[in-house]
Every structure is written in C-alpha cells, then in structure tokens.
Design an enzyme around this catalytic site. Structure first.
Site, short mmCIF file in Angstrom:
data_model
loop_
_atom_site.label_atom_id
_atom_site.label_comp_id
_atom_site.label_asym_id
_atom_site.label_seq_id
_atom_site.Cartn_x
_atom_site.Cartn_y
_atom_site.Cartn_z
N ASP A 45 0.76 -1.14 0.07
CA ASP A 45 0.15 -0.14 -0.05
C ASP A 45 0.87 1.26 0.10
O ASP A 45 2.03 1.35 0.46
CB ASP A 45 -0.93 0.03 1.30
CG ASP A 45 -2.13 1.07 1.16
OD1 ASP A 45 -2.43 1.42 0.05
OD2 ASP A 45 -2.66 1.35 2.22
N ARG A 96 -12.53 1.95 -7.75
CA ARG A 96 -11.73 2.97 -7.99
C ARG A 96 -12.28 3.66 -9.14
O ARG A 96 -12.88 2.98 -10.11
CB ARG A 96 -10.44 2.61 -8.14
CG ARG A 96 -9.74 2.42 -6.61
CD ARG A 96 -8.32 2.28 -6.24
NE ARG A 96 -8.00 2.03 -5.11
CZ ARG A 96 -6.60 2.04 -4.61
NH1 ARG A 96 -5.69 2.35 -5.37
NH2 ARG A 96 -6.56 1.70 -3.39
N ASN A 106 -11.02 -2.56 -5.00
CA ASN A 106 -10.55 -1.68 -5.67
C ASN A 106 -10.95 -1.49 -7.10
O ASN A 106 -10.88 -0.57 -7.77
CB ASN A 106 -8.86 -2.13 -6.25
CG ASN A 106 -8.06 -1.87 -4.83
OD1 ASN A 106 -7.03 -2.59 -4.47
ND2 ASN A 106 -8.30 -1.09 -4.02
N ARG A 110 2.33 -4.85 6.16
CA ARG A 110 1.53 -3.94 5.33
C ARG A 110 2.61 -2.66 5.55
O ARG A 110 2.86 -2.05 6.36
CB ARG A 110 0.31 -3.58 5.93
CG ARG A 110 -0.33 -2.53 5.26
CD ARG A 110 -1.98 -2.26 5.60
NE ARG A 110 -2.59 -1.39 4.69
CZ ARG A 110 -3.90 -1.37 4.39
NH1 ARG A 110 -4.54 -2.57 4.65
NH2 ARG A 110 -4.36 -0.52 3.47
N ARG A 133 -0.88 9.23 -10.29
CA ARG A 133 -0.87 7.97 -9.48
C ARG A 133 -0.11 6.86 -10.04
O ARG A 133 0.28 5.89 -9.47
CB ARG A 133 -2.25 7.49 -9.16
CG ARG A 133 -2.73 8.23 -7.94
CD ARG A 133 -4.55 8.03 -7.51
NE ARG A 133 -4.62 6.68 -6.96
CZ ARG A 133 -4.58 6.52 -5.83
NH1 ARG A 133 -4.27 7.62 -4.97
NH2 ARG A 133 -4.55 5.35 -5.45
N HIS A 172 2.26 3.63 -9.29
CA HIS A 172 1.92 1.81 -9.48
C HIS A 172 3.09 1.33 -10.06
O HIS A 172 3.48 0.26 -9.82
CB HIS A 172 0.63 1.83 -10.12
CG HIS A 172 -0.58 2.13 -9.22
ND1 HIS A 172 -0.76 1.69 -8.08
CD2 HIS A 172 -1.46 2.98 -9.83
CE1 HIS A 172 -1.84 2.32 -7.80
NE2 HIS A 172 -2.35 3.00 -8.45
N ILE A 193 -6.21 -4.95 7.69
CA ILE A 193 -5.96 -5.93 6.73
C ILE A 193 -6.65 -5.94 5.53
O ILE A 193 -6.24 -6.49 4.34
CB ILE A 193 -6.61 -7.05 7.54
CG1 ILE A 193 -5.77 -7.68 8.65
CG2 ILE A 193 -6.79 -8.40 6.68
CD1 ILE A 193 -4.26 -7.96 8.39
N GLU A 241 1.47 -13.32 12.07
CA GLU A 241 2.23 -12.38 12.78
C GLU A 241 2.04 -11.16 11.65
O GLU A 241 2.21 -11.29 10.63
CB GLU A 241 3.82 -12.75 12.90
CG GLU A 241 3.98 -13.89 13.82
CD GLU A 241 3.50 -13.43 15.27
OE1 GLU A 241 3.85 -12.26 15.53
OE2 GLU A 241 3.01 -14.37 15.84
C1 IPE Z 1 -5.11 -2.62 0.16
O1 IPE Z 1 -4.84 -1.44 -0.09
C2 IPE Z 1 -5.24 -3.41 -1.28
C3 IPE Z 1 -3.91 -3.40 -1.90
C4 IPE Z 1 -2.55 -3.22 -1.44
C5 IPE Z 1 -3.95 -4.28 -3.21
P1 IPE Z 1 -6.22 -0.39 -0.16
O2 IPE Z 1 -5.48 1.06 -0.32
O3 IPE Z 1 -7.26 -0.75 -1.36
O4 IPE Z 1 -7.02 -0.25 1.33
P2 IPE Z 1 -7.79 0.73 2.20
O5 IPE Z 1 -8.88 1.26 1.31
O6 IPE Z 1 -6.80 1.79 2.57
O7 IPE Z 1 -8.25 -0.12 3.31
C1 IPE Z 2 -1.87 0.35 -3.29
O1 IPE Z 2 -1.41 1.62 -3.32
C2 IPE Z 2 -2.04 -0.37 -4.66
C3 IPE Z 2 -3.47 -0.61 -5.06
C4 IPE Z 2 -4.30 -0.80 -3.92
C5 IPE Z 2 -3.85 -1.10 -6.35
P1 IPE Z 2 -2.75 2.68 -3.39
O2 IPE Z 2 -3.17 2.90 -4.72
O3 IPE Z 2 -3.66 2.30 -2.43
O4 IPE Z 2 -1.91 3.99 -2.77
P2 IPE Z 2 -2.52 4.86 -1.55
O5 IPE Z 2 -2.94 4.09 -0.52
O6 IPE Z 2 -3.71 5.88 -2.22
O7 IPE Z 2 -1.34 5.84 -1.26
MG MG Z 3 -4.21 2.59 -0.43
#
Ligand code: IPE
Ligand code: IPE
Ligand code: MG
Length: 237
Positions: free
Chosen positions: A15, A66, A63, A179, A28, A32, A186, A198
């Site tokens: 994340d 999004r 996701n 994480r 963004r 990625h 989670i 853990e």
């Molecule tokens: C969890 O991250 C999913 C992945 C890392 C693929 P998210 O960014 O989607 O999680 P939330 O929305 O902060 O819980």
């Molecule tokens: C994790 O990064 C990757 C995916 C969930 C696909 P994010 O895209 O959730 O990045 P933040 O949490 O917005 O910074």
């Molecule tokens: Mg995220």
C-alpha cells in the site's frame, strides 16, 4: 541470514503507491509503476533467503470501485507484467499463481494468467501468488458455494476440508503479513488464513520499500514467540 526460523509464507499488502506519487506531484500511475519495481526486488529477496511462498496483494476486490482510468491503468500494468516477466519467473524457478475472483478480470488477462500458471507449474522453487481481484470475504463465499454445489454435506464441514477448497489450497499457512503505507488494517486480505499470522506494519510507502526493510521485517518476525493459544515454551522452575 540465519534461515532456521524464517517464515515459510509471507504475505504483503503493498500500500501507498498513490500517496508516493502525490507527494512528488506525479500521476498515481507513476506510483504503481514504481511499485511494480519494488515487487520485483522483494521477489528476488524472497528467493534469495529461501521463502517458500510469497503472496502479494496487488488489487483488491474493493479496488474495482476506483475511478475507471485507475482500474484500466492497473489492468494494463498487470497485462504488461504477465507478458514480460515469464522469462524471469522461469529463470528463478518460481511457480506462479493468482488468487482472487478471476471472472471479474478482462478475458485477455485471464488467458495470460492461465498461461503463466501452466508454464511455471513444473518449477520447483518459490511459489509467487498474486492476489488480484481478491477479497477474503469473497473467497470464503465462493468456497462455500463451490462446496455446496459439489454436493458436500455442509452440516459436517470441517476446517481442513474448507481450507482445501480455498484459493490458497496447497499453500502452507501464512506466517507473516507485512503492510506498508502506514494503515494498520487487513483490508480483506487473507482473512481466514491470517487467524494466527504475525503482523508487521510500516509507514514506508510501497514504492520506497527496499530489500533491506524487507529483511528487517523478517528479522523482526524471528523475534516473535508464536503460541497459537498454547502456553509459552519457557523452562519453569
Ligand atoms: C489494500 O489497499 C489493497 C492492496 C494493497 C492491493 P487499499 O488502499 O485498497 O486499502 P484501504 O482502502 O486503505 O483499506
Ligand atoms: C496500493 O496503493 C496499490 C493498490 C491498492 C492497487 P494505493 O493505490 O492504495 O496507494 P494509496 O494508499 O492511495 O497511497
Ligand atoms: Mg491504499
């Protein structure tokens, strides 16, 4: 690294890609892209230290909510990865798998996944499981439906039969979940499987997560005492 008690199975919630890009004034997608590079570093580090299974949470079932352009970008990155990384997976002797709700994925990607899984199926090294379109609750419901439609008597269902039908069937239990990105949750990742895992949380955003920090997480895991509900194994006088 002393390999005596390294985790068999590590899961990573990758994340922080979006925030990494935002703080640099980048779109963004750049976060990625950088994130994919870090995944490759962690895959290599895992192979090097003898991790047996690495599960990377790449795209959750939530996701899909999004904005369309971000979803398309992520699918394009995934598509590109599947087309270009097979050779590297083969050279590292990695068995590649995808866990998650595949039916929601574009047909072309479903084909590439099947292809990668077949090509790497005779490899003997680490298992790399990519969690894509994955949600733990969705996995549990799909499993119950599958068992029910195959005629299993649910009134006598036990944990081992249930586990043997999850997406993670054939995998050792997840020992450590890392994480990145600062959130302490989670987010629907391996919710059944993580009952006694853990947990390791770091504020580091995924695109900044280095092999050194990965090794520190493993080192931290080695200090943990896993009790699984039993009494600590200390010598008592
Ligand atoms: C969890 O991250 C999913 C992945 C890392 C693929 P998210 O960014 O989607 O999680 P939330 O929305 O902060 O819980
Ligand atoms: C994790 O990064 C990757 C995916 C969930 C696909 P994010 O895209 O959730 O990045 P933040 O949490 O917005 O910074
Ligand atoms: Mg995220």
């Amino acid at each position: 690294m002393d390999n005596s008690i390294i985790p068999n199975h590590v899961g990573i919630i990758m994340d922080g890609n979006g925030r990494w890009a935002n703080t640099r004034g980048l779109p963004r997608v750049e976060g990625h892209r950088q994130g994919v590079r870090r995944s490759k570093d962690v895959i290599k580090a895992s192979v090097d230290i003898g991790i047996k299974i690495l599960t990377l949470y790449a795209f959750s079932i939530e996701n899909w909510r999004r904005p369309q352009n971000e979803v398309v970008t992520l699918m394009d990155l995934f598509d590109f990865y599947l087309k270009t990384e097979i050779e590297d997976l083969m050279s590292k002797d990695i068995v590649f798998k995808v866990i998650g709700n595949r039916e929601k994925l574009p047909k072309g990607i479903q084909f590439l996944i099947r292809n990668a899984e077949t090509l790497t199926s005779n490899n003997r090294g680490m298992v790399l499981a990519l969690a894509v379109s994955y949600g733990g609750r969705d996995e549990i419901i799909r499993t119950v439906r599958k068992l029910s439609s195959s005629g299993v008597d649910l009134s006598t269902l036990d944990e081992s039969v249930f586990e043997a039908n999850l997406d993670t069937k054939d995998m050792l239990p997840v020992d450590l979940i890392i994480r990145t990105g600062g959130e302490k949750r989670i987010s629907n990742f391996l919710i059944w499987q993580s009952a006694y895992a853990e947990l390791y949380f770091t504020d580091t955003l995924w695109p900044d997560f280095t092999q050194e920090e990965f090794y520190s997480a493993i080192h931290n895991y080695k200090q943990r005492e896993r009790r699984f509900g039993a009494i600590p194994q200390k010598v008592t006088l």
